[in-house]
Every structure is written in structure tokens, then in C-alpha cells.
Design a protein around this motif. Structure first.
Motif, mmCIF file in Angstrom:
data_model
loop_
_atom_site.group_PDB
_atom_site.id
_atom_site.type_symbol
_atom_site.label_atom_id
_atom_site.label_comp_id
_atom_site.label_asym_id
_atom_site.label_seq_id
_atom_site.Cartn_x
_atom_site.Cartn_y
_atom_site.Cartn_z
ATOM 1 N N GLU A 98 0.835 -1.197 0.000
ATOM 2 C CA GLU A 98 0.000 0.000 0.000
ATOM 3 C C GLU A 98 0.877 1.257 0.000
ATOM 4 N N VAL A 99 0.455 2.287 -0.765
ATOM 5 C CA VAL A 99 1.214 3.542 -0.792
ATOM 6 C C VAL A 99 1.310 4.114 0.608
ATOM 7 N N ARG A 100 0.163 4.122 1.293
ATOM 8 C CA ARG A 100 0.135 4.722 2.621
ATOM 9 C C ARG A 100 -0.448 3.753 3.631
ATOM 10 N N PRO A 101 0.383 2.835 4.143
ATOM 11 C CA PRO A 101 -0.145 1.980 5.213
ATOM 12 C C PRO A 101 -0.440 2.876 6.407
ATOM 13 N N ARG A 102 -1.595 2.709 7.021
ATOM 14 C CA ARG A 102 -1.919 3.569 8.167
ATOM 15 C C ARG A 102 -3.035 2.969 8.988
ATOM 16 N N PHE A 103 -3.327 3.618 10.100
ATOM 17 C CA PHE A 103 -4.390 3.165 10.990
ATOM 18 C C PHE A 103 -4.137 1.751 11.502
ATOM 19 N N GLY A 104 -2.888 1.384 11.689
ATOM 20 C CA GLY A 104 -2.574 0.069 12.246
ATOM 21 C C GLY A 104 -2.998 -1.053 11.316
ATOM 22 N N VAL A 105 -3.689 -2.059 11.864
ATOM 23 C CA VAL A 105 -4.052 -3.233 11.059
ATOM 24 C C VAL A 105 -5.181 -2.925 10.072
ATOM 25 N N MET A 106 -5.728 -1.729 10.173
ATOM 26 C CA MET A 106 -6.830 -1.357 9.299
ATOM 27 C C MET A 106 -6.368 -1.261 7.840
ATOM 28 N N ARG A 107 -5.247 -0.612 7.625
ATOM 29 C CA ARG A 107 -4.649 -0.617 6.293
ATOM 30 C C ARG A 107 -3.180 -0.982 6.457
ATOM 31 N N GLY A 108 -2.961 -2.285 6.571
ATOM 32 C CA GLY A 108 -1.609 -2.784 6.707
ATOM 33 C C GLY A 108 -1.060 -3.143 5.335
ATOM 34 N N ARG A 109 0.174 -3.595 5.316
ATOM 35 C CA ARG A 109 0.713 -4.143 4.066
ATOM 36 C C ARG A 109 0.551 -5.668 4.094
ATOM 37 N N GLU A 110 0.907 -6.268 5.237
ATOM 38 C CA GLU A 110 0.613 -7.691 5.406
ATOM 39 C C GLU A 110 -0.664 -7.786 6.223
ATOM 40 N N PHE A 111 -1.654 -8.520 5.747
ATOM 41 C CA PHE A 111 -2.917 -8.616 6.492
ATOM 42 C C PHE A 111 -3.572 -9.973 6.235
ATOM 43 N N LEU A 112 -4.430 -10.359 7.177
ATOM 44 C CA LEU A 112 -5.084 -11.664 7.077
ATOM 45 C C LEU A 112 -6.439 -11.518 6.389
ATOM 46 N N MET A 113 -6.644 -12.320 5.358
ATOM 47 C CA MET A 113 -7.902 -12.253 4.615
ATOM 48 C C MET A 113 -8.509 -13.640 4.493
ATOM 49 N N LYS A 114 -9.838 -13.661 4.555
ATOM 50 C CA LYS A 114 -10.555 -14.871 4.151
ATOM 51 C C LYS A 114 -10.976 -14.608 2.718
ATOM 52 N N ASP A 115 -10.545 -15.450 1.804
ATOM 53 C CA ASP A 115 -11.024 -15.288 0.433
ATOM 54 C C ASP A 115 -11.599 -16.598 -0.068
ATOM 55 N N ALA A 116 -12.844 -16.483 -0.556
ATOM 56 C CA ALA A 116 -13.563 -17.643 -1.079
ATOM 57 C C ALA A 116 -13.792 -17.436 -2.573
ATOM 58 N N SER A 168 -8.027 -9.403 9.721
ATOM 59 C CA SER A 168 -7.248 -8.569 10.647
ATOM 60 C C SER A 168 -7.813 -7.146 10.719
ATOM 61 N N ARG A 169 -8.319 -6.628 9.603
ATOM 62 C CA ARG A 169 -8.923 -5.287 9.644
ATOM 63 C C ARG A 169 -10.126 -5.270 10.584
ATOM 64 N N LEU A 170 -10.838 -6.390 10.671
ATOM 65 C CA LEU A 170 -12.031 -6.455 11.516
ATOM 66 C C LEU A 170 -11.736 -6.101 12.975
ATOM 67 N N ILE A 171 -10.538 -6.447 13.446
ATOM 68 C CA ILE A 171 -10.221 -6.127 14.845
ATOM 69 C C ILE A 171 -10.254 -4.624 15.051
ATOM 70 N N GLY A 172 -9.654 -3.894 14.116
ATOM 71 C CA GLY A 172 -9.706 -2.431 14.180
ATOM 72 C C GLY A 172 -11.144 -1.933 14.116
ATOM 73 N N ALA A 173 -11.922 -2.516 13.209
ATOM 74 C CA ALA A 173 -13.311 -2.074 13.023
ATOM 75 C C ALA A 173 -14.139 -2.339 14.283
ATOM 76 N N ILE A 174 -13.921 -3.485 14.911
ATOM 77 C CA ILE A 174 -14.670 -3.818 16.135
ATOM 78 C C ILE A 174 -14.333 -2.820 17.238
ATOM 79 N N ILE A 175 -13.051 -2.478 17.372
ATOM 80 C CA ILE A 175 -12.664 -1.523 18.419
ATOM 81 C C ILE A 175 -13.224 -0.132 18.111
#
Ligand code: ATP
Ligand code: MG
Length: 434
Positions: free
Chosen positions: A142-160, A316-323
Motif C-alpha cells: 500500500e502507498v500509505r499503510p496507516r491506521f494500524g491493522v486497518m490498512r496494513g501491508r501484510e494482512f489476514l484475509m478470508k477469500d472464497a 485482521s482489519r475487523l479487529i480495528g473495526a470492532i474496536i
């Protein structure tokens, strides 16, 4: 878990580089630690939350009939050359070479790989429909990783990824995932708004993003206030009619909303708020199955390219969203479903033998009853212990002090409301084990 044995680096100071409350609290509560820009280590408490979220996501995927597998993080560039995306993807893709000078990449997503895996394993109409998914780390530079795990470069995704014989089948798979998403977010204690998303050159109406309403969200949304009337129970019992009701209500991202000449929602019902994108589902038809040459024999003997869709959740973004959605001045307030422990047991006087004996005993009983408990057995002031428990946000605090013990009671505090209650050890146990 005894705090004297745990690894919980809680800090009082607000980290200077964190701009939004979830990022600040994740650092302060010792959930994560940044190791490079946009890359985080998950500390023990944070990992427990991540695993809890992952488990709910997994349960709902399985319930919807999706089948779990696990694909690697590193992929060969040749795979992406087949779909034509290797050059098209741009600088967000982290490219590397192995010792034989072969082009590799850290996967930002897995359409190509799953399509190839499916191609090798499926032959005829009997092998369809299928939905396959994995929960795996992704990398996007990401050009601008920010907001912690919300916009990380390495992140956990469920993809179906879904594979169907025809468009009708694709629509059914899409609906099954839609229901799974509504249930997943509801179980995480979140109200997610499905927003119609552009489908680009592929066309069709099957693309939705799921947004959590929060002032710190990166997206600006416009939606019909009636969406807020959909209850948690509606979402937990969601079916095709719930989808019809929700998608019938107007919800757009700013950019798309601006293109709408006549907004169908009367001004007094049009809400404008910010949102965090936690999921995206997208039906893209034969884009990859055609470019990567997946051929399936139908019942009448002809060959078709399967109709596909992809369905992502930012675990991983969900943790930020929940908080963002659930905190107060004192710290995080975890929904029960994802809390790292259910109970924080506080020994008010670790220097008092009788008090420690009682707290130890209670800890043993809680463990025996299967109640996940973090036991603050440190020799610290009560005030410091309360502050720690409040910032890490466990749903219940159970306080053992010498004064209460004289009366034969302990104190139970509900983190979300601050309500306190004195009760006997037996009643406290019965309450928490329930
Ligand atoms: P965004 O617009 O936020 O960049 P995206 O459209 O690139 O998201 P998708 O490709 O649809 O995202 O990925 C699926 C999900 O993965 C997203 O809905 C989001 O929850 C999550 N996600 C995407 N990029 C990141 C990131 N950099 N950090 C954390 N989570 C992310
Ligand atoms: Mg992106």
C-alpha cells in the motif's frame, strides 16, 4: 492464564504515531507491535482475538457450504502472466526473485491460483457447484499503510471463490455468501451495511462491499436510514428475502452516489456517514476461467467455462473495526464473541495471604468450569489493575478483596456498562460459567 506468566505489554502513554482510537488502543492494550511499516507482530492477547474472529468467519463459511483449503503466500509470476494480471497489478504487488532468478510474488489475492487448482481437479458438471476458501496472509504494498491493522501491508484475509455451471448457479452462490457475511458480522457484534459496488467492465449487479459505520472509516457512504432498522435477529436469521430487503435499500459510496442523477431516497431519510470496508463480494463470471482455460463438460456433452465469484473478508482489519465500534474513554469493550478472555480476575491484595488464597481458589474453579480467565495475580496497586483490565476490555471483571471476603462476597463488574454487583463466590461462578 496468570498475568505473572503472561506477556501483556500494556502502556499508559498514547503512542504518538497512532491517529485513530483503534490503533491507539491496540498498541496500548498490547495486542500488536509494529515490526516494519504496515507489518505487525500479533502479541498473545491480539492473537487470541484474531483467532476468535477467524473461527467465526470459518464457521459461517462452512455453514454456507464452502470448503476450506490452504494456498501458499508465495506465488509464481507465471501464474499471473496467464491471466494477464502480472503487469497490470502495479506497484501494490510485492515482487521477488528466488535463487534461480525466477519471478515470484507475495500473493495480494488468489484468483489465479485457485482457478488453476480447480482446473486440475474438476472435469465435469458433477464437480460443480463448489465454493472453496482459505484464510491466509496477503501482502499489498500500500502507498500509505496507516491506521494500524486497518490498512496494513501484510494482512489476514478470508477469500472464497465459487465455481458454477451457469449464471443462475452463480447467483445462488453469491446469495449463500451474502447470507454468510450478514451472519458473520452480526455474530462479531457489528452492524454491517451492504453497499452496491461498481462491477467495472464485467457488468452485472453482483458486487457488494460491507461497511462498518465509524467516523474514522476511509469511505464516505450515502444510505437510506431504513437500513438502520434491520435488527441483529434479522441478520442472524438472514435468507434470500433479507438480501432482497437490504439490497432494495439505497446505499452507495460517495463516488458512485455522485453519479446518481435522481437519488431515490427522500432527503430526510438519506444518511451520510463514513464506513470501514470489512468485506467485498464480487461475481466476475468467466474472466479467469476463460483466460486460464478451465473447461467443464456439461450434462449434454458441451464444454463451458465455469461462472466464478470471489468473496473477501478482512479478518485482521475487523479487529480495528470492532474496536472503532466498541470502546469508551477507558479502553476497549470487546463483544463477548471475540473477547480474548471472558473474565479478568483481580486479586486486590497479592500481599495478603488470605486474599491470595481465595483468589487462587476462585481461579482454579473458573478454569475447571471452562471459563477463559485472565488472572491478575501481580503484586500491584488495585488502581493499576483496574486500569489494565479496563483498557484490555474483557467482558467481566471479578474482584477479590479483603473487605469483601470478610462479608463472604466478591465483586462482579460488567465492562460494557460499568455496573458492579456484590455476590457470593458460588453465585459469581454460576453466573460466569453460564
Ligand atoms: P480497500 O479499498 O480498503 O483497499 P480492496 O477493495 O483493495 O480494499 P479487496 O481486494 O476487496 O479490498 O479485499 C478484501 C478485503 O480485504 C477488504 O474488504 C478489506 O476488508 C481487506 N483489505 C484489503 N486491503 C487491506 C489492507 N491493506 N489492510 C487490511 N485489510 C485489507
Ligand atoms: Mg485496496
Amino acid at each position: 492464564m496468570r498475568l505473572t506468566r503472561y506477556f501483556l505489554p500494556v502502556t499508559k502513554e498514547t503512542p504518538a504515531d497512532a491517529q485513530i482510537v483503534s490503533h491507539k488502543l491496540m498498541l496500548r492494550a498490547g495486542l500488536i507491535r509494529q515490526t516494519a511499516a504496515g507489518i505487525y507482530a500479533w502479541l498473545p492477547l491480539g492473537l487470541r482475538v484474531l483467532k476468535n474472529i477467524e473461527a467465526i468467519v470459518r464457521e459461517e463459511q462452512n455453514r454456507a457450504g464452502a470448503v476450506e483449503l490452504l494456498m501458499p503466500t508465495l506465488q509464481s509470476a507465471d501464474l499471473w502472466r496467464q491471466s494477464g494480471r502480472y503487469d497490470a497489478y502495479g506497484p501494490e504487488m510485492l515482487r521477488l526473485k528466488d535463487r534461480h532468478d525466477r519471478d515470484m510474488l507475495y500473493g495480494p489475492t488468489n484468483e489465479e491460483m485457485i482457478t488453476l487448482i480447480f482446473k486440475d481437479g474438476a472435469r465435469s458438471y458433477r464437480d460443480l457447484p463448489r465454493i472453496l476458501y482459505h484464510i491466509q496472509w496477503k501482502f499489498r504494498d500500500e502507498v500509505r499503510p496507516r491506521f494500524g491493522v486497518m490498512r496494513g501491508r501484510e494482512f489476514l484475509m478470508k477469500d472464497a471463490y465459487s465455481f458454477d455451471l451457469d449464471e443462475d448457479g452463480l447467483r445462488k452462490s453469491y446469495e449463500a455468501m451474502f447470507v454468510a457475511y450478514l451472519r458473520t458480522f452480526a455474530r462479531l457484534g457489528l452492524q454491517a451495511v451492504p453497499v452496491k459496488a461498481p462491477t467495472g467492465p464485467i457488468g452485472g449487479d453482483l458486487s457488494h462491499e460491507f461497511h462498518i459505520l465509524a467516523d474514522t472509516g476511509e469511505s464516505a457512504l450515502f444510505y437510506d436510514a431504513a437500513i438502520e432498522e434491520v435488527t441483529r435477529d434479522d441478520l442472524l436469521s438472514a435468507d434470500a428475502s433479507t438480501i432482497a430487503r437490504l439490497t432494495g435499500l439505497y446505499a452507495m459510496e460517495e463516488e458512485e452516489h455522485a453519479k446518481v442523477a435522481d437519488c431515490p431516497v427522500p432527503a430526510e431519510r438519506l444518511r451520510s456517514r463514513r464506513g470501514i470496508e470489512v468485506g467485498h463480494i464480487f461475481a466476475f463470471g468467466t474472466k479467469y476461467s476463460a483466460s486460464m482455460g478451465v473447461s467443464i463438460q456439461t450434462k449434454d456433452g458441451s464444454q463451458i467455462h465455469p461462472q466464478m465469484g470471489s468473496y473477501g473478508i478482512g479478518v485482521s482489519r475487523l479487529i480495528g473495526a470492532i474496536i472503532e465500534a466498541s470502546h469508551d474513554e477507558a479502553g476497549i469493550v470487546w463483544p463477548e464473541s471475540v473477547a480474548p478472555f471472558r473474565v479478568g480476575l483481580i486479586n486486590m491484595r497479592a500481599d495478603d495471604a488470605a486474599c491470595t488464597h481465595a483468589a487462587d481458589r476462585l481461579y482454579g474453579q473458573l478454569c475447571e468450569a471452562g471459563v477463559e480467565t485472565l488472572y491478575d495475580d501481580r503484586d500491584e496497586r488495585g488502581g493499576a489493575k483496574f486500569a489494565t483490565m479496563d483498557v484490555i476490555g474483557l467482558p467481566w471483571q471479578l474482584i477479590v478483596g479483603p473487605k469483601g471476603l470478610e462479608k463472604g462476597v466478591v465483586e462482579l463488574k460488567r465492562r460494557a456498562t460499568g455496573e458492579r454487583e456484590e455476590l457470593s463466590v458460588e453465585s459469581a461462578l454460576a453466573r460466569l460459567a453460564g
